[in-house]
Design a protein around this motif. Structure first.
Motif, short mmCIF file in Angstrom:
data_model
loop_
_atom_site.label_atom_id
_atom_site.label_comp_id
_atom_site.label_asym_id
_atom_site.label_seq_id
_atom_site.Cartn_x
_atom_site.Cartn_y
_atom_site.Cartn_z
N ARG A 1 57.26 7.46 65.24
CA ARG A 1 55.98 8.02 64.83
C ARG A 1 56.21 9.34 64.10
O ARG A 1 57.13 10.09 64.42
CB ARG A 1 55.05 8.22 66.03
CG ARG A 1 54.68 6.91 66.70
CD ARG A 1 53.67 7.09 67.82
NE ARG A 1 53.23 5.79 68.34
CZ ARG A 1 52.24 5.08 67.84
NH1 ARG A 1 51.55 5.57 66.81
NH2 ARG A 1 51.91 3.91 68.35
N CYS A 2 55.37 9.59 63.12
CA CYS A 2 55.57 10.76 62.26
C CYS A 2 54.24 11.45 61.94
O CYS A 2 53.26 10.77 61.59
CB CYS A 2 56.27 10.36 60.97
SG CYS A 2 56.46 11.68 59.76
N ARG A 3 54.22 12.75 62.09
CA ARG A 3 53.11 13.56 61.60
C ARG A 3 53.60 14.21 60.32
O ARG A 3 54.62 14.90 60.31
CB ARG A 3 52.73 14.63 62.63
CG ARG A 3 51.56 15.52 62.21
CD ARG A 3 50.29 14.74 62.00
NE ARG A 3 49.13 15.64 61.87
CZ ARG A 3 47.98 15.27 61.35
NH1 ARG A 3 47.81 14.03 60.92
NH2 ARG A 3 46.97 16.12 61.27
N TYR B 1 59.20 13.73 63.06
CA TYR B 1 59.45 12.39 63.57
C TYR B 1 59.67 12.41 65.09
O TYR B 1 60.34 13.29 65.62
CB TYR B 1 60.70 11.78 62.92
CG TYR B 1 60.57 11.49 61.45
CD1 TYR B 1 59.92 10.33 61.01
CD2 TYR B 1 61.13 12.34 60.50
CE1 TYR B 1 59.83 10.04 59.65
CE2 TYR B 1 61.04 12.06 59.14
CZ TYR B 1 60.38 10.92 58.73
OH TYR B 1 60.29 10.63 57.39
N THR B 2 59.13 11.39 65.77
CA THR B 2 59.37 11.19 67.19
C THR B 2 59.75 9.74 67.43
O THR B 2 58.97 8.82 67.11
CB THR B 2 58.12 11.53 68.03
OG1 THR B 2 57.75 12.89 67.80
CG2 THR B 2 58.39 11.31 69.51
N ASP C 1 49.33 10.34 59.41
CA ASP C 1 49.97 9.78 60.59
C ASP C 1 50.70 8.53 60.14
O ASP C 1 50.10 7.61 59.57
CB ASP C 1 48.94 9.42 61.67
CG ASP C 1 48.43 10.64 62.40
OD1 ASP C 1 49.11 11.68 62.38
OD2 ASP C 1 47.33 10.57 63.00
N SER D 1 51.02 4.03 56.97
CA SER D 1 50.69 5.45 56.79
C SER D 1 49.19 5.62 56.61
O SER D 1 48.59 5.02 55.71
CB SER D 1 51.43 6.01 55.59
OG SER D 1 51.11 7.36 55.37
N VAL E 1 53.58 5.41 61.05
CA VAL E 1 54.27 4.66 62.09
C VAL E 1 55.30 3.73 61.44
O VAL E 1 54.98 2.96 60.54
CB VAL E 1 53.29 3.81 62.94
CG1 VAL E 1 54.05 3.00 63.98
CG2 VAL E 1 52.25 4.71 63.60
N TYR E 2 56.56 3.84 61.90
CA TYR E 2 57.64 2.98 61.46
C TYR E 2 57.91 1.95 62.55
O TYR E 2 58.15 2.32 63.69
CB TYR E 2 58.92 3.79 61.21
CG TYR E 2 58.88 4.72 60.04
CD1 TYR E 2 59.60 4.45 58.87
CD2 TYR E 2 58.16 5.91 60.08
CE1 TYR E 2 59.58 5.30 57.80
CE2 TYR E 2 58.12 6.79 59.01
CZ TYR E 2 58.83 6.47 57.87
OH TYR E 2 58.81 7.34 56.79
N THR E 3 57.91 0.68 62.19
CA THR E 3 58.20 -0.40 63.15
C THR E 3 59.43 -1.15 62.67
O THR E 3 59.47 -1.65 61.53
CB THR E 3 57.01 -1.37 63.29
OG1 THR E 3 55.84 -0.63 63.67
CG2 THR E 3 57.31 -2.43 64.33
N GLU F 1 60.39 1.86 67.26
CA GLU F 1 59.21 2.49 66.67
C GLU F 1 59.46 3.98 66.52
O GLU F 1 60.04 4.62 67.40
CB GLU F 1 57.97 2.25 67.55
CG GLU F 1 56.69 2.89 66.99
CD GLU F 1 55.47 2.60 67.84
OE1 GLU F 1 55.04 1.44 67.88
OE2 GLU F 1 54.97 3.55 68.51
#
Length: 298
Positions: free
Chosen positions: A255-257, A241-242, A291, A94, A293-295, A253
């Protein structure tokens, strides 16, 4: 607490760090009592498709347009249920991208507090997160997530206990690095909303009242230290979330704003706090963007 317990629970709370109560933990919160793809707000069932689409843009508008009015939604549903691709363990990275003081630096907390917050722009926090299955769907493992975020932000041994972890209330006993007292943090969920946009986009938000102050006693019966009164604020944490799919349609993966907005509460006991609340005129005093990011962990 260096940027945390905001999940979405998220985690911008007020934790003692380097001798001060530092505002920031709501977002990841620990706080991530956020997320729901399986349940739509009940209102959506009573309106036409066009209205549903309009309603589903509410959270995106609040984040991307940086809406400064209080959130209009209430406690929609018993929890937030994430899409199935959230299930499992994730490495989370994050990054703080922006810090704003809509009501001015004074209401933000003063020059030094604002300067410290600005210094965190373009810095990152890494931690682990877990989502689990229950009979209704996929939910955030609150206790696990709170512990991981707090440890990453405040030190490996910062979490003494999580005596309560439910969709509407999380209680944590903390001993942050550099603190001379034990703190108790209660996170009370007042509002939540989730929007399933499409197969890859999911938006959710929660409003949490954070009550943080010295614990009466530690887990071993010793005084928590200090007679400082609890701090009361309400924080809205909204996440867009995308999911990123590979050639096999697997999601490894996300991605989140994310945006957190901190609102003051009126106080009948503290005239200065009441005046500050009046001066804010219903606007947030502290707005931060991240921003994330989840991995997926193997």
């Amino acid at each position: 607490m260096n940027r945390v317990l905001r999940y979405t629970y998220t985690l911008r709370n007020h934790f003692k760090r380097n001798g001060e109560i530092y505002a920031e933990t709501t977002r990841r919160e620990i706080v991530q009592t956020i997320g729901s793809s399986l349940l739509f707000p009940s209102l959506a069932n009573a309106v036409d498709a066009e209205s549903i689409n309009l309603q589903n843009g509410l959270l995106e508008a609040r984040v991307l347009e940086n809406v400064l009015s209080p959130p209009p939604y209430q406690l929609e549903g018993s929890d937030i249920f994430y899409p199935s691709y959230f299930n499992g363990k994730w490495d989370v990275f994050s990054t703080t991208t922006e810090v704003q003081a809509p009501c001015g630096v004074l209401l933000f907390g003063g020059n030094s507090t604002y300067a410290r917050a600005q210094a965190e722009v373009n810095t990152s926090l890494s931690y682990k997160a877990r989502f689990i299955s229950n009979p209704q769907g996929i939910i955030a493992d609150r206790e696990y997530n709170v512990k991981e975020i707090a440890r990453a932000a405040m030190g490996e041994n910062a979490v003494l206990d999580v005596p309560l972890s439910t969709p509407n209330k999380v209680s944590v006993l903390l001993a942050p690095n550099g603190a001379n007292q034990i703190l108790k943090a209660d996170l009370l969920t007042l509002a939540r909303r989730s929007e399933l946009i499409n197969k890859c986009e999911f938006h959710c938000s929660e409003v949490v009242r954070q009550v943080i102050g010295p614990a009466k006693q530690s887990s071993n019966g010793m005084p928590g230290g200090g007679a400082r009164s609890s701090l009361l604020k309400e924080i809205e944490t909204a996440s867009l979330y995308t999911a990123v799919k590979d050639e096999n349609e697997n999601v490894n993966e996300i991605r989140c704003r994310q945006r957190s907005a901190t609102f003051l509460l009126p106080s009948q006991q503290d005239p200065m706090a009441y005046k500050m609340w009046e001066a804010s005129r219903g606007r947030p005093i502290d707005v931060r963007f991240y921003d994330v990011v989840y991995t997926k962990r193997s």
